[in-house]
Scaffold this active site. Structure first.
Site, PDB file in Angstrom:
ATOM      1  N   ASP A 237       0.813  -1.279  -0.193  1.00  0.00           N
ATOM      2  CA  ASP A 237       0.114   0.046   0.095  1.00  0.00           C
ATOM      3  C   ASP A 237       0.603   1.198  -0.033  1.00  0.00           C
ATOM      4  OD1 ASP A 237      -2.584  -0.712  -0.413  1.00  0.00           O
ATOM      5  OD2 ASP A 237      -2.723  -1.079   1.937  1.00  0.00           O
ATOM      6  N   LYS A 240      -0.191   4.527  -0.907  1.00  0.00           N
ATOM      7  CA  LYS A 240      -1.385   5.349  -0.295  1.00  0.00           C
ATOM      8  C   LYS A 240      -0.694   6.765   0.209  1.00  0.00           C
ATOM      9  CE  LYS A 240      -4.644   1.773   1.286  1.00  0.00           C
ATOM     10  NZ  LYS A 240      -5.072   1.293   2.550  1.00  0.00           N
ATOM     11  N   HIS A 265      -3.987   4.338  -5.644  1.00  0.00           N
ATOM     12  CA  HIS A 265      -3.144   3.946  -4.883  1.00  0.00           C
ATOM     13  C   HIS A 265      -2.195   2.636  -5.521  1.00  0.00           C
ATOM     14  CE1 HIS A 265      -5.385   0.738  -2.945  1.00  0.00           C
ATOM     15  NE2 HIS A 265      -4.246   0.275  -2.763  1.00  0.00           N
ATOM     16  N   HIS A 291      -2.298  -6.084  -6.018  1.00  0.00           N
ATOM     17  CA  HIS A 291      -2.790  -6.690  -5.167  1.00  0.00           C
ATOM     18  C   HIS A 291      -4.310  -6.476  -5.012  1.00  0.00           C
ATOM     19  CE1 HIS A 291      -2.239  -2.577  -3.434  1.00  0.00           C
ATOM     20  NE2 HIS A 291      -2.890  -2.884  -2.376  1.00  0.00           N
ATOM     21  N   HIS A 292      -4.921  -5.716  -5.831  1.00  0.00           N
ATOM     22  CA  HIS A 292      -6.528  -5.422  -6.063  1.00  0.00           C
ATOM     23  C   HIS A 292      -6.849  -5.738  -7.100  1.00  0.00           C
ATOM     24  CE1 HIS A 292      -6.746  -3.390  -2.104  1.00  0.00           C
ATOM     25  NE2 HIS A 292      -5.785  -2.361  -2.547  1.00  0.00           N
ATOM     26  N   ASP A 320      -3.962  -9.489   2.445  1.00  0.00           N
ATOM     27  CA  ASP A 320      -4.522  -8.140   2.853  1.00  0.00           C
ATOM     28  C   ASP A 320      -5.823  -7.875   3.285  1.00  0.00           C
ATOM     29  OD1 ASP A 320      -4.238  -5.041   2.765  1.00  0.00           O
ATOM     30  OD2 ASP A 320      -5.069  -5.140   0.883  1.00  0.00           O
TER      31      ASP A 320
HETATM   32  P1  C2E Z   1      -7.827  -1.702   3.163  1.00  0.00           P
HETATM   33  O1  C2E Z   1      -8.494  -0.909   4.385  1.00  0.00           O
HETATM   34  O2  C2E Z   1      -6.278  -2.114   3.605  1.00  0.00           O
HETATM   35  O3  C2E Z   1      -8.412  -2.713   2.573  1.00  0.00           O
HETATM   36  C1  C2E Z   1      -8.130  -3.517   1.656  1.00  0.00           C
HETATM   37  C2  C2E Z   1      -9.232  -4.396   0.940  1.00  0.00           C
HETATM   38  O4  C2E Z   1      -9.811  -5.374   1.998  1.00  0.00           O
HETATM   39  C3  C2E Z   1     -10.371  -3.645   0.265  1.00  0.00           C
HETATM   40  O5  C2E Z   1      -9.789  -3.207  -0.917  1.00  0.00           O
HETATM   41  C4  C2E Z   1     -11.466  -4.545   0.254  1.00  0.00           C
HETATM   42  O6  C2E Z   1     -10.888  -5.655  -0.853  1.00  0.00           O
HETATM   43  C5  C2E Z   1     -11.296  -5.614   1.540  1.00  0.00           C
HETATM   44  N1  C2E Z   1     -12.254  -5.006   2.594  1.00  0.00           N
HETATM   45  C6  C2E Z   1     -11.879  -3.954   3.654  1.00  0.00           C
HETATM   46  N2  C2E Z   1     -13.034  -3.952   4.179  1.00  0.00           N
HETATM   47  C7  C2E Z   1     -14.089  -4.375   3.736  1.00  0.00           C
HETATM   48  C8  C2E Z   1     -15.386  -4.517   4.014  1.00  0.00           C
HETATM   49  O7  C2E Z   1     -15.980  -4.249   4.756  1.00  0.00           O
HETATM   50  N3  C2E Z   1     -16.114  -5.413   2.937  1.00  0.00           N
HETATM   51  C9  C2E Z   1     -15.675  -6.118   1.997  1.00  0.00           C
HETATM   52  N4  C2E Z   1     -16.272  -6.866   1.311  1.00  0.00           N
HETATM   53  N5  C2E Z   1     -14.222  -5.985   1.797  1.00  0.00           N
HETATM   54  C10 C2E Z   1     -13.378  -5.170   2.559  1.00  0.00           C
HETATM   55  P2  C2E Z   1     -10.348  -1.913  -1.695  1.00  0.00           P
HETATM   56  O8  C2E Z   1     -12.068  -1.938  -1.649  1.00  0.00           O
HETATM   57  O9  C2E Z   1      -9.969  -1.771  -3.010  1.00  0.00           O
HETATM   58  O10 C2E Z   1     -10.032  -0.782  -0.796  1.00  0.00           O
HETATM   59  C11 C2E Z   1      -8.699  -0.223  -0.860  1.00  0.00           C
HETATM   60  C12 C2E Z   1      -8.426   0.743   0.476  1.00  0.00           C
HETATM   61  O11 C2E Z   1      -9.482   1.756   0.120  1.00  0.00           O
HETATM   62  C13 C2E Z   1      -8.851   0.074   1.600  1.00  0.00           C
HETATM   63  O12 C2E Z   1      -7.599  -0.816   2.112  1.00  0.00           O
HETATM   64  C14 C2E Z   1      -8.916   1.474   2.656  1.00  0.00           C
HETATM   65  O13 C2E Z   1      -7.884   2.122   2.959  1.00  0.00           O
HETATM   66  C15 C2E Z   1      -9.755   2.347   1.488  1.00  0.00           C
HETATM   67  N6  C2E Z   1     -11.273   1.929   1.597  1.00  0.00           N
HETATM   68  C16 C2E Z   1     -11.976   1.170   1.023  1.00  0.00           C
HETATM   69  N7  C2E Z   1     -13.531   1.452   1.496  1.00  0.00           N
HETATM   70  C17 C2E Z   1     -13.147   2.678   2.421  1.00  0.00           C
HETATM   71  C18 C2E Z   1     -14.272   3.388   3.026  1.00  0.00           C
HETATM   72  O14 C2E Z   1     -15.422   2.911   2.977  1.00  0.00           O
HETATM   73  N8  C2E Z   1     -13.723   4.169   3.916  1.00  0.00           N
HETATM   74  C19 C2E Z   1     -12.489   4.432   3.828  1.00  0.00           C
HETATM   75  N9  C2E Z   1     -12.378   5.404   4.819  1.00  0.00           N
HETATM   76  N10 C2E Z   1     -11.486   3.756   3.136  1.00  0.00           N
HETATM   77  C20 C2E Z   1     -11.837   2.794   2.458  1.00  0.00           C
HETATM   78  C1  SIN Z   2      -6.616   2.403   6.611  1.00  0.00           C
HETATM   79  O1  SIN Z   2      -7.004   2.169   7.812  1.00  0.00           O
HETATM   80  O2  SIN Z   2      -7.384   3.243   5.946  1.00  0.00           O
HETATM   81  C2  SIN Z   2      -5.332   2.137   6.100  1.00  0.00           C
HETATM   82  C3  SIN Z   2      -5.427   0.382   6.201  1.00  0.00           C
HETATM   83  C4  SIN Z   2      -4.615  -0.125   5.015  1.00  0.00           C
HETATM   84  O3  SIN Z   2      -4.174   0.479   4.289  1.00  0.00           O
HETATM   85  O4  SIN Z   2      -4.791  -1.186   4.972  1.00  0.00           O
HETATM   86 FE    FE Z   3      -4.264  -1.518  -1.234  1.00  0.00          FE
HETATM   87 FE    FE Z   4      -3.384  -2.974   2.999  1.00  0.00          FE
END
Ligand code: C2E
Ligand code: SIN
Ligand code: FE
Ligand code: FE
Ligand code: SIN
Ligand code: SIN
Length: 383
Positions: A237, A240, A265, A291-292, A320
């Protein structure tokens, strides 16, 4: 060290034995760059040469003011204060020690015997110098296993020989170790830069690194490649760093536009890392980029499908998301394990490589041990 005027007490080892042991170990030592392995090999060689029950190679850690050893016969990992016991004495005074009964000598440190019930009697300590003549450690052989039960000046001579060979090899292994540790720290710091901005994710990069390594090993990648993934995945990441706080730390759900910005990112991380010729950074570039991606081709940024996605990317994707779900985020609470398992079952062959999902679920106990070992303090309060 002057051993020239001693009377040599020729004992158990024949000259053939001696040559055999030296050639056997020197060959292996020459091919070993791992410090821990070297310590074990050298200690083993020393033990055989002087026919001791135990032999330990202690190294000086100047910064900590300690002597340490990774593996000793029967006693495991251990550190002692710099001036402790016979070894400390031998190192401090750059002088070998030939002791008949440790318990009659006030320099003896009883700690290990008290802990283990072992009876230390005869002791032989030989300091080890590096190429600059600085003392970097010492051999300590304990309990001669001959009827006589004492070390001799002959043993001093053998061990001194081993110590002089060992100094050079140890010095380069320590250097490699130092560089590798530094590299590792830099990698975690880089990975952490993106995460630290949202404070609840403290150990996320370390957990992702460990889950990824475990998955890599379980699908049959070799130790080297698993280590590579372990080193590279914490940077997934890194892109980011370019995402504004208002989005990265948003406490709630992202709008469509915000999510589009967040999605940049992956490519941004790739662009940061792609020009490197270093193996770890190259792997990290691929991981950042992919990774996505999703197994079904509906991921971002390239929409790669199935095995078009590099195996490092497929592994890190699982690690992740597992960690994102099982942990708290600024935008979500941790999920129960059941719900996480359910998601992976549902997404098997859709979001994720089906084989890797099986491997994850089959090894869920080990995965949870990693999670436990790297629990974030803030999450302790929550659970
Ligand atoms: P992250 O927090 O490290 O999450 C990585 C991945 O975990 C997400 O990629 C998604 O595939 C999965 N993931 C995380 N939380 C959930 C969830 O509640 N439900 C499901 N089904 N999958 C989940 P993604 O979606 O591409 O998001 C990339 C990054 O974008 C996330 O990294 C986070 O930093 C941010 N992000 C995504 N959605 C939100 C959100 O609703 N609010 C905020 N503040 N950040 C978000
Ligand atoms: C976040 O809390 O939005 C960052 C988490 C992550 O990058 O995995
Ligand atoms: Fe990521
Ligand atoms: Fe991550
Ligand atoms: C360590 O403390 O584990 C290594 C330090 C050293 O190389 O002396
Ligand atoms: C999203 O679709 O906004 C990212 C995944 C999630 O947080 O649910």
């Amino acid at each position: 060290m002057d051993i020239s005027n001693g009377t040599f007490n020729y004992s158990e080892l024949t000259p053939e034995n001696l040559i055999n042991i030296i050639f056997n170990y020197m060959g292996r030592i020459a091919y070993t760059r791992d410090l821990d392995e070297l310590l074990v090999l050298m200690a083993d060689m020393g033990r055989q040469l002087v026919v001791a029950d135990r032999c330990t190679l202690w190294l000086v850690d100047q910064e900590a003011g300690e002597l340490w050893t990774k593996v000793a016969h029967g006693i495991g990992r251990h550190t002692v204060p710099m001036d402790s016991g016979f070894v400390g004495y031998a190192i401090k005074h750059n002088q070998y020690l030939l002791i008949e009964d440790a318990y009659e000598d006030s320099r003896f440190n009883h700690t290990i015997d008290n802990q283990t019930g072992y009876r230390t009697k005869a002791v032989l300590c030989i300091p080890i110098e590096n190429s600059e003549g600085e003392i970097i450690g010492a051999f300590q052989a304990i309990n001669k296993v001959t009827p006589e039960g004492k070390f001799s000046l002959k043993d001093v001579a053998y061990m001194t020989l081993v110590a002089s060979y060992s100094g050079k090899a140890l010095e380069s292994a320590q250097l490699v170790y130092e560089i590798e540790q530094t590299q590792k720290e830099i990698i975690y710091v880089m990975g952490d830069i993106a995460e630290r901005r949202s404070k609840e994710t403290g150990n996320h990069v370390k957990r992702v690194a460990e889950y990824s390594k475990l998955l890599a090993l379980k699908i049959g990648l070799g130790e080297n490649e698993a280590d590579l993934i372990n080193m590279a995945s914490p940077m997934h990441d890194i892109g980011k760093v370019g995402i504004p706080d208002s989005i990265l730390k948003k406490p709630g759900k992202l709008t469509t536009e915000e999510y589009e910005i967040m999605k940049t990112h992956a490519e941004a991380g790739y662009n940061l890392l792609k020009s490197s010729r270093r193996r770890i950074i190259k792997a990290a570039a691929v991981i950042s980029h992919q990774h996505h991606e999703r197994w079904d081709g509906k991921g971002y940024p390239q929409g790669l499908k199935g095995e078009q996605i590099h195996i490092y990317g497929r592994i890190t994707a699982i690690a992740d998301v597992f960690d994102a779900l099982i942990s708290s985020r600024c935008y979500k609470l941790p999920w129960d394990l059941d719900k996480v398992v359910q998601l992976f079952q549902n997404e098997k062959g859709k979001q994720f490589d089906p084989l890797l999902v099986d491997v994850l679920l089959q090894n869920i106990d080990d995965i949870l041990l990693i999670k436990k070992a790297y629990t974030d303090i803030s999450e302790d309060y929550l659970s």
